[in-house]
Design an enzyme around this catalytic site. Structure first.
Site, PDB file in Angstrom:
ATOM      1  N   ASN A 180       0.838  -1.330   0.124  1.00 40.36           N
ATOM      2  CA  ASN A 180      -0.063  -0.034  -0.087  1.00 40.36           C
ATOM      3  C   ASN A 180       0.951   1.323   0.368  1.00 40.36           C
ATOM      4  O   ASN A 180       1.951   1.002   0.806  1.00 40.36           O
ATOM      5  CB  ASN A 180      -1.180  -0.286   1.508  1.00 40.36           C
ATOM      6  CG  ASN A 180      -1.972   1.391   1.341  1.00 40.36           C
ATOM      7  OD1 ASN A 180      -0.942   2.136   1.997  1.00 40.36           O
ATOM      8  ND2 ASN A 180      -2.774   1.368   1.299  1.00 40.36           N
ATOM      9  N   CYS A 233      -5.556  -2.901  -3.197  1.00 43.08           N
ATOM     10  CA  CYS A 233      -5.820  -2.381  -2.221  1.00 43.08           C
ATOM     11  C   CYS A 233      -6.894  -1.260  -2.138  1.00 43.08           C
ATOM     12  O   CYS A 233      -7.952  -0.602  -1.344  1.00 43.08           O
ATOM     13  CB  CYS A 233      -5.393  -1.625  -0.820  1.00 43.08           C
ATOM     14  SG  CYS A 233      -4.246  -0.062  -1.799  1.00 43.08           S
TER      15      CYS A 233
END
Length: 185
Positions: free
Chosen positions: A125, A159
């Site tokens: 991320n 994500c």
């Protein structure tokens, strides 16, 4: 075959990009390298060891306590035989373990035991990648000579966020490995 006679330990961690390690292992093997994949437990939830074993044509290490084929512990044998220690993809967790000398599993133990050059391709991320702790850990590793293949900027991450953190393209990772050996032969 530009990588003929070279031994590469390919570390695979629990990033969703772990499935791309199959292509990395396959391409490096086609270039002549002897690729030995080592997976964290988390990576095995994303891609099966059998896939990497088939593509690399070598057993895959997943457990610090699995039986070695001879008297020498597997992590020492792999650490000693490596011409290059490549981790692709690398999570924030594995980067932190390397930076702080932690060895809770087979991959981190090999890292601590090897004298081979290290190349890391992070994938996570974007917020995790940009976090000051991750950046400080990467700076620590750079100061020790570790090279990084920076993640891609832009595009959708697994994500759901857009931004930095996506694993560099497989072709770029393979090209960087080939260039490393060409420069250091």
């Amino acid at each position: 075959m530009p990588l003929q006679g070279k031994t590469i330990v390919l570390g695979v961690t629990g990033s969703i990009a772990a499935y791309k390690a199959a292509d990395i292992a396959s391409q490096l093997t086609r270039l002549g390298a002897s690729v030995h994949c080592v997976m964290t437990k988390e990576a095995t939830h994303i891609i099966g060891p059998l896939t990497l074993q088939t593509l690399s044509r070598n057993p895959v290490g997943t457990d610090m306590w699995q039986q070695s084929k001879d008297w020498q512990p597997e992590h020492i044998e792999l650490a000693d035989s490596a011409d290059l220690f490549l981790v692709a993809p690398a999570t924030a967790n594995i980067i932190a373990c390397f930076a702080h000398g932690l060895a809770p599993d087979l991959l981190t133990s090999i890292y601590l035991a090897t004298l081979a050059p290290v190349i890391i391709a992070p994938a996570m991320n974007g917020k995790m990648y940009r976090h000051p702790a991750t950046q400080a850990n990467m700076d620590t590793l750079r100061a020790r000579g570790t090279q990084f293949i920076e993640p891609q900027k832009g595009g959708m991450l697994a994500c759901g966020y857009e931004g930095e953190g996506k694993l560099s393209p497989v072709d770029e990772i393979v090209a960087r490995v080939a260039a490393f050996f060409q420069k250091n032969h």
